[in-house]
Design an enzyme around this catalytic site. Sequence first.
Site, short mmCIF file in Angstrom:
data_model
loop_
_atom_site.label_atom_id
_atom_site.label_comp_id
_atom_site.label_asym_id
_atom_site.label_seq_id
_atom_site.Cartn_x
_atom_site.Cartn_y
_atom_site.Cartn_z
CG HIS A 188 -2.21 0.77 0.99
ND1 HIS A 188 -2.27 1.93 0.25
CD2 HIS A 188 -3.47 0.54 1.41
CE1 HIS A 188 -3.52 2.37 0.22
NE2 HIS A 188 -4.26 1.55 0.91
CE1 TYR A 192 -9.06 7.09 6.73
CE2 TYR A 192 -10.03 5.87 4.90
CZ TYR A 192 -9.00 6.64 5.41
OH TYR A 192 -7.93 6.96 4.62
CB THR A 231 -6.45 8.93 0.45
OG1 THR A 231 -5.54 8.76 1.53
CG2 THR A 231 -6.22 7.89 -0.61
#
Length: 790
Positions: A476, A592, A605
């Site tokens: 990630h 979230y 993001t």
Amino acid sequence: MAEAHQAVAFQFTVTPDGIDLQLSHQALTEIYLSGMRSWKKRIVRVKNSVITGVYPASPSSWLFVVIAILATMYTRSDPSMGLIAKIQEHLPVSTQCQAVVSAVLFSTMLWLMLIFTMRLCLKQLLSYHRWMFEQHGKMSTTTKIWVALVRIFSGRKPLLYSYQGSLPNLPVPTIKDTVKRYLESVRPLMDDKEYERMTKLAAEFESSLGNRLQWYLKLKALWASNYVSDWWEEYVYLRGRGPIMVNSNYYGMDFLYVTPTPIQAARAGNSIHSFFLYRRKLNKEDRIPGTVIPLCAAQCERIFNTTRIPGEETGKETEQHTRANNTVQHWQDSDYIVVYHKGRYFRLRVYQAGRLLSPREIEFQIQRILDDPSPPSKGEAKLGALTAGDRIPWAKARTKYFSSGVNKRSLDCIEKAAFFVTLDDEEQGMMGDDPAASLDRYAKSLLHGKCYDRWFDKSFTVVYYKNGKNGINAEHSWADAPVLAHVWEYTLANDSFQLGYNAEGHCKGDVDPSLPRPVKLSWEIPPECEEQIAQSLAVAQALADDVDFHVFSFQEFGKGKVKKCRVSPDGFIQMALQLAYFRERGTFCLTYEASMTRLFREGRTETVRSCTNESSAFIRALEGGEVRATDVCKCLFRVASEKHQLLYRLAMTGAGIDRHLFCLYVVSKYLGVESPFLKEVLSEPWRLSTSQTPIQQVELFDIENHPEYVSCGGGFGPVADDGYGVSYCVLGENMINFHISCKHSCPDTDAHKFGTQIRQALRDLLKLLSPNQTEPSKTEESQPKVKKEQ
């Protein structure tokens, strides 16, 4: 062996008659063609760098400006207002050339000024985001003019990185706005006493320390391209000490209902070839950035040839001084992949004589690996567990056992590969008498596998199963899911619709039988390293066993009926998730939802806090137990949905809450000051972490005529030990796929029960918004409307 001889360019021996030189023409041809391929790539990169560097102008426009200025010299006019004459005075060249050279120099300076002006104008235009807040289907005159100007300044054929220098920087919100929005977001989660205490902490922070931290943050925003992204990558991803498997890595699935071929090697052949075709497109930068509007493409640079490198801790063991030298390492190019099969690692070159191997040739090479009977060397079989366990033991083992000799060479081979491939000896996908359970197993297999048969540090690992199914596991830190999803969509579509298979299920084309065999990597693993591998595996296995997963395809209705209710599909699903959580736990939680900020340079993001005062008011009204008018609940729902859309748009346009607070916290740590407000904010758990996986390249798939060719989307592990991770994908007009994760160790969470609550919440919301239609059937969604795989 033929492949051994091909690897030698020449041989020579010393004899009484002199030196006997023997050249291998095939090997020299290989060297020549590989060199040509490398130089062609360099030339393309230089060419694209020039085109991108002068964008939104073009290199040919320089010649136009020069000719125009030179033409004015023959008309005895001076557009430079004396500057050409000034330049001419200082040129150390002959009188005959002075006029031409000075005019060319002036033209070049004028051209560069025009580029700077155009880029500045485009940057200002791209800073306009009011279009996002306009009502759907209604465009204001201002926005229409903006669209026309953007098209004019954008040129005709932008490359992948053309807009990078023109994208605006992410703005720093004011302390006042961020604190106000934060307090508003936590109001439904606190009682009056808690909220009053938090309000006092926030006011104290805003009036004192906050302004000092904000000053430093504004200074960084002026200096850096993005005031968030580098700290986000370092502190959220690279500084982590725990396993990245489950906690950070995520996965993507294959087609839900079809498998293009049941032959494992053939599926790998087409798919691997497609990945390299996509990489070729990236190298040429011939992909238009964004869709309707320009998006930052910086994350695309590290899709291939990228690995996360663990680092040992240095410095004092305090919160503000702890530092782990973890890095994301990217190499310019790589002509091979590394393949794992039954405990062995193989290097497979995908280029031969400077050309990309055909899908049939890659299938042939993969089959060679599958048929290879050699056993793994001592300690090799479960070596990948080091990347699945805690990071510091892996960093220490890497330094101690893999910094020299054969281990270093083999590890370098893995880390520098284009990507990692696993040939799994299991069958996965939606199959058998219990398709729901098989999808759950499929998800867990992609997320963690056996904990040692994926290389979790690579930018991505592609998994090919025994029955032809495939999937992807991604690290990630280097990029966010939409970037890899774009690659995955292209690969799935190209595999099935462009390349295809013959009647027997093999890749199309012919094979060169003289291809060198894939090379098995060598290892010398000492007993001490084997012990560390076993310890890392134990940590990873405990984590994997604790993950509870539920994947289901909801087909009672989709975005088609939701849109008829004049509601955003994303807002509808988020309200359903809030309702499902409230019904299960009897309370609300910090929620979230991931939103992208790629409208800005190097954007990644932002968080949308989906639990709001409006959503909680709607759910309490719906679940209040008293007789309430349907119109009241409808009204409350629409208010909540509109608030969610507003928060999403604010997050996308740089007015979010969490990244600003995160960066303020980082500055406070650098300054060595404590903020009770920031400390409490950053320690709040996200018990409901959600993300939508949108289809970005709709033109690649004909979902209406071929609904079976849809991916099931992807998912991730739970963020909080007592919470849920929910990923959803809206496919076509009548399908929504959900991926739900939690932990078995928490008695309050159950992925399957939460899935049931989500199904019912979706039905109830649709019934509320369209009461005249018949309530959908409550049959199990795992029975698909299209024929499931056998």
